[in-house]
Enzyme design. Structure first.
Site, mmCIF file in Angstrom:
data_model
loop_
_atom_site.group_PDB
_atom_site.id
_atom_site.type_symbol
_atom_site.label_atom_id
_atom_site.label_comp_id
_atom_site.label_asym_id
_atom_site.label_seq_id
_atom_site.Cartn_x
_atom_site.Cartn_y
_atom_site.Cartn_z
ATOM 1 N N ASP A 118 -37.649 -8.830 38.268
ATOM 2 C CA ASP A 118 -36.193 -8.826 38.141
ATOM 3 C C ASP A 118 -35.666 -9.856 37.153
ATOM 4 O OD1 ASP A 118 -36.735 -11.180 39.432
ATOM 5 O OD2 ASP A 118 -36.080 -10.478 41.398
ATOM 6 N N GLU A 154 -30.635 -11.724 39.308
ATOM 7 C CA GLU A 154 -31.796 -10.872 39.581
ATOM 8 C C GLU A 154 -31.462 -9.595 40.335
ATOM 9 O OE1 GLU A 154 -31.688 -14.158 40.066
ATOM 10 O OE2 GLU A 154 -33.253 -15.021 38.811
#
Ligand code: UD1
Ligand code: UDP
Length: 405
Positions: A118, A154
């Site tokens: 991420d 993220e």
């Protein structure tokens, strides 16, 4: 003989060799420490397969912390975009990454791009591949906190990668179910386990590092770096941890992230305290040895929430959300939050209550058996192994995206 440091993927010159006939040229994009750790097993598994020709591109989103890992894990690099700047802002980092990765993908013409997790590197790798009409495989897919800006950025990154990816390699049944719930066709989702466990077991098997603990006191391993905690909140967390060290019976080891924002927040509170050892980021061998020796982990790291339960180390997660609730549900981790008093109370309880400690230490690891990379490569082999599959993968790309849930 140990495999540590033995090159597995081709370096720049070797990776420029013509593609063997029928080989699936696979570009693995990574830029930060955890991506190197978690993609190394996939690179190794691809290098061992006759079908894939792995080519590693690093963005250099991290510099020292990435270099430290690549050699150790044997990951040779074809191209390094060297994008890192001091105190890089997300918008400029993103712009540099999409531009640089688009250029590399056009030059290399991979059949497949693999991204992990991420980070901004992972998001930009997926985006640039999409713009170049190249299919994307996402390793560690389907993690969600449900809060778009926590962790920041993220949670948004992984949701966007999920829109672009053709293959979604989910570490657990929960993350696989999450993706199916978002409308990803079930045949595009594979539950694999997390490759971080593959790597941890590999390193513990292949190499011996040196623990950073130096005393006979109770051993607490601490890492903090998240953007959403930087500034005053992280400083207050540092002050709470100093109070923990003041108990006098603990040794806190803090391998300090290289981010200047993290250093500014934590060093004034923790440096020089006799109960705290602040050290530079540890290479993975030493980190694994330190983790194996510690009694307790205090962290806001993603990867550490997965590694600690594998070694039976209770983890207190110093965040308000987690995308890895499996460890909390198993009883191996606790989501403690970022409030200083709550952190102190939770750490004190674990250090002083042997029954509570034993419960957490014995809870087990819900993140896989160390064979995640094998499953990833097996599934890609199935899909690319058919005659003509490479061309089909390219041509079919536009039609293969899932409906927006
Ligand atoms: C990044 C990822 C985060 C991941 C973390 C792993 C994003 C937005 N964030 O956060 O998801 O959990 O990596 O550690 O993708 N720096 C150095 N040397 C290094 C590495 C970093 O000096 O080797 C400094 C640079 O000044 C850089 C700053 O740290 O500007 C922050 O790095 P950056 O990659 O932007 O964010 P991280 O907080 O490391
Ligand atoms: N790690 C390491 N040395 C250190 C600190 C962490 O090798 O000094 C490893 C750790 O084992 C884990 C990974 O780095 O696999 C986690 O990276 P980080 O916390 O930077 O990122 P996150 O997992 O939060 O994205």
């Amino acid at each position: 003989m140990s495999l540590i440091g033995r090159p597995v993927s081709p370096s720049a010159d070797e990776a420029s060799a013509p593609r063997p006939s029928g080989a699936v040229r696979t570009m693995l994009v990574l830029g930060t420490r955890p991506e190197a750790i978690k993609l190394a097993p996939v690179v190794r598994a691809m290098a061992a397969s006759a079908l894939f020709q792995p080519v590693v591109v690093t963005t250099g989103q991290h510099r020292e912390m990435l270099q430290q890992m690549l050699g150790l894990l044997g990951v040779g690099v074809k191209t390094d975009l060297a994008v890192m700047r001091d105190r890089q802002r997300l918008s400029e980092l993103t712009a540099r990454l999409v531009d640089g990765l688009g250029t590399v993908i056009r030059a290399e013409r991979p059949d497949l791009v693999v991204v992990q997790g991420d980070t901004t590197t992972a998001l930009c790798g997926a985006l640039a591949a999409f713009y170049e009409r190249t299919p994307v495989a996402h390793v560690e897919a389907g993690l969600r906190t449900g809060v778009l800006d926590n962790p920041f950025p993220e949670e948004l990154n992984r949701r966007m990668i999920g829109r672009v990816a053709r293959w979604h390699f989910a570490p657990t049944d929960r993350s696989a179910a999450q993706l199916r719930g978002e409308g990803v066709p079930p045949e595009q989702v594979v539950t694999t386990g997390n490759t971080v466990i593959d790597n941890l077991l590999w390193v513990l098997r292949e190499g011996a590092g040196r623990s950073a603990f130096r005393t006979a006191r109770r051993k607490v391993l601490l890492t903090l770096h998240r953007r959403e905690n930087q500034g005053e909140r992280m400083r207050a967390m540092g002050a709470a941890l100093r109070r923990l060290a003041e108990r006098g019976d603990v040794e806190l080891v803090l391998p300090l992230h290289r981010s200047p924002a993290v250093r500014e927040a934590l060093l004034p509170e923790l440096a020089g305290h006799p109960g705290v050892r602040v050290v530079d980021p540890l290479d993975y061998l030493d980190f694994a040895a330190t983790l194996a020796e510690c009694d307790l982990v205090l962290t806001d790291s993603g990867g550490l929430q997965e590694e600690a339960p594998s070694l039976g180390k209770p983890a207190l997660v110093l965040r308000t959300t987690t995308e890895r609730p499996e460890a909390v549900e198993a009883g191996a981790a606790k989501l403690v939050g970022t409030d200083p008093e709550a952190i102190l109370a939770a750490a004190g309880r674990l250090l002083d209550d042997p029954e509570e400690y034993a419960r957490m230490a014995g809870a087990g690891n819900p993140f896989g058996d160390g064979r995640a990379a094998e499953r990833i490569v097996a599934r890609l082999t199935e899909d690319f192994g058919r005659e003509g599959a490479v061309n089909t993968a390219r041509r079919d790309a536009p039609g293969s995206y899932h409906p927006v849930a």
